[in-house]
Design an enzyme around this catalytic site. Structure first.
Site, short mmCIF file in Angstrom:
data_model
loop_
_atom_site.label_atom_id
_atom_site.label_comp_id
_atom_site.label_asym_id
_atom_site.label_seq_id
_atom_site.Cartn_x
_atom_site.Cartn_y
_atom_site.Cartn_z
N ARG A 192 2.54 94.80 59.47
CA ARG A 192 3.32 94.81 60.73
C ARG A 192 2.58 95.11 61.85
O ARG A 192 3.32 95.33 63.02
CB ARG A 192 4.28 96.22 60.40
CG ARG A 192 5.48 96.04 59.28
CD ARG A 192 6.19 97.06 59.16
NE ARG A 192 7.40 96.79 58.24
CZ ARG A 192 7.25 97.15 56.71
NH1 ARG A 192 6.12 97.93 56.63
NH2 ARG A 192 8.25 96.78 56.07
N GLY A 222 4.03 101.36 47.52
CA GLY A 222 4.56 101.06 46.19
C GLY A 222 5.38 101.98 45.29
O GLY A 222 5.61 101.77 44.06
N GLU A 240 8.60 101.06 43.26
CA GLU A 240 8.28 100.16 42.03
C GLU A 240 7.74 100.73 41.07
O GLU A 240 7.90 100.20 39.74
CB GLU A 240 7.96 98.73 42.64
CG GLU A 240 8.56 97.91 43.78
CD GLU A 240 8.05 98.44 45.22
OE1 GLU A 240 8.65 98.41 46.10
OE2 GLU A 240 6.87 99.01 44.97
N ASP A 249 15.65 108.32 48.78
CA ASP A 249 14.91 107.48 49.76
C ASP A 249 14.83 107.69 51.23
O ASP A 249 14.69 106.90 51.97
CB ASP A 249 14.95 105.95 49.27
CG ASP A 249 14.10 104.87 49.94
OD1 ASP A 249 12.84 105.36 50.24
OD2 ASP A 249 14.26 103.83 50.26
N CYS A 255 14.01 89.62 43.10
CA CYS A 255 14.17 88.60 44.13
C CYS A 255 14.87 89.01 45.46
O CYS A 255 14.34 88.31 46.66
CB CYS A 255 14.89 87.34 43.46
SG CYS A 255 14.14 86.97 41.88
N CYS A 263 13.61 89.58 49.24
CA CYS A 263 13.19 88.57 49.98
C CYS A 263 14.05 87.38 50.29
O CYS A 263 14.34 86.97 51.57
CB CYS A 263 11.88 87.90 49.36
SG CYS A 263 10.43 88.93 49.48
N MET A 308 5.05 82.85 47.65
CA MET A 308 6.03 83.04 46.50
C MET A 308 5.43 83.82 45.07
O MET A 308 4.48 82.80 44.65
CB MET A 308 6.66 81.73 46.06
CG MET A 308 7.47 81.80 44.70
SD MET A 308 8.75 82.94 44.82
CE MET A 308 9.18 83.06 43.00
#
Length: 715
Positions: free
Chosen positions: A146, A206, A209, A330, A630, A633, A673
């Site tokens: 960023r 991370g 996940e 979160d 998915c 994104c 991708m």
């Protein structure tokens, strides 16, 4: 390991040779460094600098996103116009540029760095680190960095795969490169590096996940040599603790937390407090989010969701303030932290200010970490308030989903996301790009015994969740917040959330972009919009301002990217398409007359699929895969928001062989991708079937229940 790929400049080499010939020892070198007069670029990093350059993500060490320039002001902002634009190729444009000595630098897409001449808009050089090809599994989360940094005639960028790279400012060639992440660790970098006192510091991400243990690392900014590392959560006690801070933190955890990693990733917020020679880091959520899983529902879990102060020279722990003890939503503390000197109760105080995800605006004494004040800046229902004496939130009953389900405000997206706020020392107000949404959490059936990380860096919060407007018509605000009085002085409703980062100036202006394509300036004292430019693309990135040869400029990068794309259903009204949306560097000055080409209207159109027959069970399985792998994104319900293509209109989905080549074999890795080589044929077909079902709904023209809703996690 550091890889040096270019020698230092002749000037640095000459200085080194002279030092050797004169027999200078390390002590005399340190004395010389202390006595030397900083170069202009280094002077610009101080909060009191004149604003000629914008050499860091927040302009200066204090991260205020404030320009002291007044050449553009309330009286003449109506004459602000475009002086040049540079088109960018596909890839993430939501990034903060910098400027030094008449050159704008930015890293778009996957840390592809460009240097652009301020006077002409000509691209001087481009450097592509080929991060997608190097990332492997790390490509599955994040969109690139960023922002970037500048130190001693080097532009420093961080990459998705974990590298920190210093580039020569004139040639764009690498000076040094270092890998900051352990081999194979399921981590990535998305935040800007920061520089201070000859050092550069970087965190990573991370915790959403995988079983990761967060940390930050400082390197020598001239050579890339590692200097120090600080872990944000303790590791396995059987291996011993790195320092006393880790031993202290371990007492606030329960069970075998280290098997879950712990989390605490420093994925965004880092601020250098020069006055106290300390680094402030804002830490992320626990891994997984669910406190009942990662720590048996016990303990504060230091240093998750905290501000931690470290000695800038050694990286040693100094103090901490925990935003959310035992965090379970979160509500991480990784939003930008801005430094200021405020008069509170008649006394001057050195403070750090932050507006984290949980909806409270915090003012903290940065000398000792003691809470001064905290009040909600949006509608907050998860807590009644913050107890000033203890610094702890007063949580509402049931908010930890003790009975399995709970609904509350704000959400994991945050009352404030990564888009930076800005503090104006003249108005003494902080300007916040606020978000006002509602979340529902439900961990019914998910236990400590049956929880497993999804693997392959798939989202694994340990709780199901959804996000929506909660019946409100306003989901985003631009808020002018008084940090001393702890109340809003004015607030403007926005059409949606996900509005851009903010810059404010001594010219009494506040600049911000929006998803609808507007880039606007507001009166900093009352919020009146005094200027607007149609950027012909959504604007998420934070703007900057600087002066070159006596002329003040404003630069911003237009285009939609990062996690904003997850909320495609909410952005469908703007017609944002990954393939066709404009991505541009826009630079303005008084008297600018340049024009942008018209925007091509976009409307989602489904691919042709005449043989499709819905299998509800197969589509439901595919929806779970899509939600976990998915949607971040490609958008909720496969309704894309601009971060990646809208797969409802992709002919590749209609062809099973092409779809397999892309998803399983990685045919488009170079385009960003990821490859999912572990997917079995039945998983690929389930995913494809779900996407075909979403295209069928679009093709039918019937109402889509995903439009206006929000993300729902897939396990």
């Amino acid at each position: 390991m550091v890889k040096t790929v270019q020698r230092h400049s002749r000037r640095v080499i000459a200085v080194s040779l002279v030092a050797i010939l004169l027999g200078c020892n390390s002590t005399s070198r340190q004395e010389n460094d202390a006595a030397r007069k900083p170069e202009p670029w280094e002077q610009q990093l101080d909060d009191a600098s004149n604003g000629d350059d914008w050499p860091a993500f927040g302009r200066t060490y204090g991260e205020q996103h404030y320009s002291p320039l007044t050449d553009i002001n309330l009286d003449n902002v109506k004459d602000l116009g475009l002086v040049w634009s540079v088109d960018l190729p596909p890839g993430n444009p939501a990034t903060g540029p910098i400027e030094v000595g008449g050159t704008v630098y930015l890293a778009s897409a996957y840390s592809v760095v460009r240097a652009i001449d301020v006077e002409t808009g000509k691209v001087k050089w481009t450097y592509d680190p080929k991060a997608p090809e190097a990332s492997g599994i790390r490509l599955r989360q994040g969109w690139g960095s960023r922002g970037i940094a500048y130190w001693n005639h080097k532009v420093i960028t961080a990459t998705q795969d974990g590298r920190l790279i210093a580039l020569d400012e004139n040639s764009g060639q690498p000076v040094w490169s270092v890998q900051t992440l352990p081999d194979g660790a399921p981590m990535f970098i998305s935040g800007p590096p920061r520089v201070f006192d000859g050092k550069v510091i970087i965190g990573n991400a991370g915790s959403d996940e995988s079983a990761v243990r967060g940390f930050v690392t400082a390197f020598d900014a001239d050579s890339g040599r590692p200097l120090w590392k600080f872990f944000t959560v303790p590791g396995n006690p059987a291996n011993g603790f790195e320092d006393a801070a880790q031993e202290m933190a371990a007492k606030t955890w329960s069970g075998d937390w280290w098997k879950y990693g712990g989390g605490g990733s420093v994925w965004n917020a880092i601020t250098y407090d020069k006055a106290n020679d300390q680094i402030l880091i804002g830490t992320g959520n626990g891994a997984p989010w669910n406190h009942k899983i990662r720590s048996m529902g016990k303990g504060d879990n230091l240093f998750v969701c905290s501000i931690v102060a470290l000695d800038a020279k050694t990286g040693k722990y100094k103090w901490h303030y925990q935003i959310n003890p035992g965090e379970s939503w979160d509500f991480n503390a990784a939003m930008d932290m801005e430094l200021a000197d405020l008069v509170i109760d008649g006394k001057p105080r050195q403070v750090v200010m932050t507006a984290p995800k949980n909806g409270f605006f915090y003012v903290i004494d940065r000398k000792d970490g003691k809470l001064i004040s905290a009040e909600p800046f949006v509608d907050v229902t998860w807590a009644k308030g913050i107890d000033i004496k203890s610094g702890r939130p007063i949580e509402n009953p049931g908010v930890r989903y003790e009975s399995g389900k709970t609904t509350f405000r704000p959400t994991p997206l945050g009352a404030h996301s990564w888009m930076p706020m800005a503090y104006n020392p003249r108005t003494k107000l902080t300007y916040i790009p606020a978000i006002d949404l509602q979340a529902t959490f439900d961990d019914t059936g998910i236990t400590r015994e049956n929880f497993e990380f999804a693997g392959g860096m798939g989202l694994s919060p340990g709780v199901g969740y959804s996000i929506d407007a909660g019946g409100k018509s306003v989901t985003g605000w631009l808020i002018a917040w008084d940090p001393v009085a702890q109340k809003a002085r004015w607030k403007l409703p926005m059409e949606t959330h996900g509005n851009g980062g903010i810059m404010t100036t001594a010219g009494q202006l506040v600049f911000q972009g929006r998803p609808d394509g507007g880039f606007s300036a507001y009166d900093a004292t009352n919020g009146k919009r005094v200027w607007n430019f149609d950027a012909r693309a959504g604007v998420v990135a934070p703007p900057i301002s600087y002066r070159h040869k006596g002329r003040q400029y404003v630069t911003v990068v237009a285009g939609i990217g990062t996690s904003v794309g997850l909320f495609g259903p909410m952005f469908a009204q703007y017609g944002i398409d990954y393939r066709t949306q404009a991505r541009r560097v826009l630079t303005f000055a008084i008297g600018g007359k340049e024009q942008l080409p018209p925007r091509t209207p976009y409307r989602a159109t489904a691919f042709n699929d005449p043989d499709f027959k819905l299998d509800p069970a197969l589509a439901e399985r595919g929806e779970g895969i899509f939600g976990g792998r998915c949607a971040v994104c490609h958008g909720t319900g496969a309704i894309a928001g601009g971060t990646a293509p809208d797969l409802r209109g992709s002919a590749a989905v209609a062809d099973p062989d092409t779809f397999r080549q892309i998803v399983k074999e990685g045919a488009l890795v170079a385009n960003g991708m990821p490859q999912f080589g572990e997917f079995h044929p039945d998983q690929i077909e389930a995913l494809r079937h779900y996407l075909r079902s979403r295209a069928a709904i679009l093709r039918s023209g019937k109402p889509d229940d995903a439009v206006g809703s929000a993300h729902k996690s897939g396990e």
